[in-house]
Design a protein around this motif. Structure first.
Motif, PDB file in Angstrom:
ATOM      1  N   CYS A  19       0.837  -1.205   0.000  1.00 29.10           N
ATOM      2  CA  CYS A  19       0.000   0.000   0.000  1.00 29.10           C
ATOM      3  C   CYS A  19       0.875   1.259   0.000  1.00 29.10           C
ATOM      4  CB  CYS A  19      -0.907  -0.014   1.222  1.00 29.10           C
ATOM      5  SG  CYS A  19      -1.852   1.514   1.449  1.00 29.10           S
ATOM      6  N   ARG A  30     -10.746  -5.134  -5.937  1.00 28.28           N
ATOM      7  CA  ARG A  30     -12.159  -5.406  -5.704  1.00 28.28           C
ATOM      8  C   ARG A  30     -12.954  -5.116  -6.969  1.00 28.28           C
ATOM      9  NH1 ARG A  30     -12.805  -2.747   0.371  1.00 28.28           N
ATOM     10  NH2 ARG A  30     -11.327  -4.149   1.415  1.00 28.28           N
ATOM     11  N   LYS A  34     -10.315  -1.134  -8.184  1.00 25.45           N
ATOM     12  CA  LYS A  34      -9.287  -0.446  -7.416  1.00 25.45           C
ATOM     13  C   LYS A  34      -8.657  -1.426  -6.434  1.00 25.45           C
ATOM     14  CE  LYS A  34     -11.329   4.206  -7.550  1.00 25.45           C
ATOM     15  NZ  LYS A  34     -11.821   5.339  -6.733  1.00 25.45           N
ATOM     16  N   HIS A  36      -7.429  -2.164  -2.769  1.00 24.41           N
ATOM     17  CA  HIS A  36      -7.771  -1.690  -1.429  1.00 24.41           C
ATOM     18  C   HIS A  36      -6.829  -2.300  -0.393  1.00 24.41           C
ATOM     19  CE1 HIS A  36     -11.712   0.148  -2.513  1.00 24.41           C
ATOM     20  NE2 HIS A  36     -11.553  -0.645  -3.563  1.00 24.41           N
ATOM     21  N   SER A  41      -7.285   2.713   2.652  1.00 27.00           N
ATOM     22  CA  SER A  41      -6.983   3.442   1.422  1.00 27.00           C
ATOM     23  C   SER A  41      -7.335   2.590   0.203  1.00 27.00           C
ATOM     24  CB  SER A  41      -5.510   3.835   1.381  1.00 27.00           C
ATOM     25  OG  SER A  41      -4.702   2.679   1.345  1.00 27.00           O
ATOM     26  N   SER A  42      -7.540   3.260  -0.921  1.00 26.21           N
ATOM     27  CA  SER A  42      -7.790   2.578  -2.187  1.00 26.21           C
ATOM     28  C   SER A  42      -6.936   3.227  -3.261  1.00 26.21           C
ATOM     29  CB  SER A  42      -9.271   2.638  -2.562  1.00 26.21           C
ATOM     30  OG  SER A  42      -9.698   3.977  -2.752  1.00 26.21           O
TER      31      SER A  42
END
Length: 227
Positions: A19, A30, A34, A36, A41-42
């Motif tokens: 991340c 997902r 995006k 995740h 956060s994404s």
């Protein structure tokens, strides 16, 4: 990005994308396309940073991976094999070619095992373990001799006058070696005796997995023939 399922620990040249917000979380894609993180956060796929010379793959669990570009690895592989197959090359130049060959091979094997397409014309032996198999009377696997690209190999090495000093260079022709083994075994068959020798060449990261896959294929074929 190809979708793959690593069945074993990832090769050293493969890394998981972490991340960019928390720096440690494992990203998962997902339905919104995006990535995740558990931190909340994404990240859109286009915003994931990728170093030059690397490509993406995504596991079936949705985790992004990066690995060396197989096109560049293939170029190094070909250049190294050209040196290795030249009988006039020896000493430090040949040793260097062996190191390049093994490094490029590791990257190509990772790509093939992770479902990333290799360049057109790539060696079909990459990522496969070749097994000269002996079958039981019922068609199941009894035992096998194995060979694969890059494994220490006496037939791919120049013969030493003193066996004590015999070297074992990285294998370049495992398919030829195992078929030669099968042909040698068949020379000892009695007239009319059916052959119990076959070659199996599963895509596998190691010998244990290869033998398990070969045993399963032999057992399935034996069951089909007796059904």
């Amino acid at each position: 990005m190809p979708s793959i399922t690593p069945a074993r620990p990832l090769p050293e040249c493969v890394t998981r994308a972490s991340c960019p917000e928390c720096g440690t979380g494992l990203l998962t894609v997902r339905s919104d396309r995006k990535f995740h993180c558990a931190c909340g956060s994404s990240v859109p796929g286009r915003d994931l940073g990728l170093n030059s010379g690397r490509v993406w793959a995504v596991t079936r669990a949705g985790h992004p991976l990066s690995l060396p570009d197989p096109a560049a690895a293939w170029q190094r592989y070909v250049a190294a094999r050209t040196v290795m197959e030249n009988p006039s090359k020896w000493g430090p130049e040949l040793d260097a070619a062996h190191r390049v060959f093994l490094g490029a091979l590791a990257e190509l094997e990772a790509a093939r095992l992770l479902g990333v397409q290799l360049p057109a014309g790539s060696d079909v032996q990459i990522g496969r373990v070749y097994l000269a198999c002996v079958l039981n009377p019922d068609g199941t696997l009894s035992g096998s001799n194995a060979s694969a690209l890059g494994w220490p190999c006496e037939p791919c090495s120049p013969s030493a006058t003193d066996p004590y000093f015999q070297k074992r260079y990285p294998c370049r022709n495992p398919r030829a070696h195992v078929w030669g083994q099968v042909r040698d075994w068949e020379k000892n068959l009695r007239p009319g005796e059916p052959s119990r020798y076959v070659v199996r060449a599963p895509l596998a990261p190691d010998l244990r997995t290869a033998r398990r896959l070969a045993a399963a294929k032999c057992a399935a074929r034996a069951a089909a023939l007796t059904a």
